[in-house]
Enzyme design. Sequence first.
Site, PDB file in Angstrom:
ATOM      1  N   LYS A 203       0.837  -1.203   0.000  1.00  0.00           N
ATOM      2  CA  LYS A 203       0.000   0.000   0.000  1.00  0.00           C
ATOM      3  C   LYS A 203       0.863   1.241   0.000  1.00  0.00           C
ATOM      4  CE  LYS A 203      -1.312   1.776   3.775  1.00  0.00           C
ATOM      5  NZ  LYS A 203      -1.857   1.982   5.136  1.00  0.00           N
ATOM      6  N   GLY A 236     -10.107   4.256   5.520  1.00  0.00           N
ATOM      7  CA  GLY A 236      -9.641   4.202   4.143  1.00  0.00           C
ATOM      8  C   GLY A 236      -8.817   2.962   3.861  1.00  0.00           C
TER       9      GLY A 236
END
Length: 322
Positions: A203, A236
Amino acid sequence: MSAATDVPAASSPRGFKILSGTANQPLAEEIARSLGAELCKVTCSRFADGEVFVRIDENIRGADVFVVQPTNPPGENMLELLLLVDAARRASAARVTAVLPYTGYARQDRKDQPRVAIGAKLMANLIETAGADRVLGLDFHAHQLQGFFDVPVDHLYASPVFTNYFRRKGLKDLVVVAPDVGSAKMARGFAKRLDATFAIIDKRRPKANVAEVMNVVGEVEGRDCLIPDDMIDTAGTVSEAARALKNLGANDIYVCATHALFSGPAVERLSNAPIKEVVVTDSINLPQERRFDTLRILSVGDLLAKAIRFTHADQSVSVLFE
């Protein structure tokens, strides 16, 4: 009385007092029930201008005092903790332990940009200056926070609460997925305890509270997935992770996190993401408007009560995680 009987036995609630501010009184009450005790009577109020006022309404002279107060926003929660610790010290408590189900400002643990404060160290200094002799913390965002204090720190983990819950579900072919590199060690621990395999999400975070999932390393197709984390703030990270796993053919997706901050769009994101269940603890007192159908809240009251028993009897709390 002999020296052997000076310290109360671990099974006895006598000799200590449990204090609570207003940040999470239901959890403090559950801790007290688990210990077979009652919360010490405390007045927490505000002056007309909003200034915080606390008063301990019982005699605590010579007692082993535990102040239960998470320090999530607003800042008044930290002020209540500091004032309660100071009041206990000035009331001649024998020892004061700050019990932090959630420790705020833990993300500000280093100087990673020019001219920024190290908020975690500042908060540690304030807690010590107020008069805390010891700290009991639950799932610090960064483990190095233990070194920010110059008093003894017992760092507890909520993982036994989660692993017991998911074992009872009897999930088959489970994959524990680390939502980022920083969570890899924790995720491996979950995988080991649940006899599951391990995967990790690569990520990138362009800016604070904005997560961008790149790719998944590991086999998740046709398998149930568990995404563990220490906290969920704006959600998120976990919502994008769940979508990435679903796109790769994952079956049911579960998310677990110790601290449910649920800021801003978190509830909407979690409700709309392909997540079967979001499992959190009651380390933070979550208001009703931030709860939703797929949310499951587990209690850490018994875990914290056991840690308080052991601390009061001068025994190591590490046995809770062996």
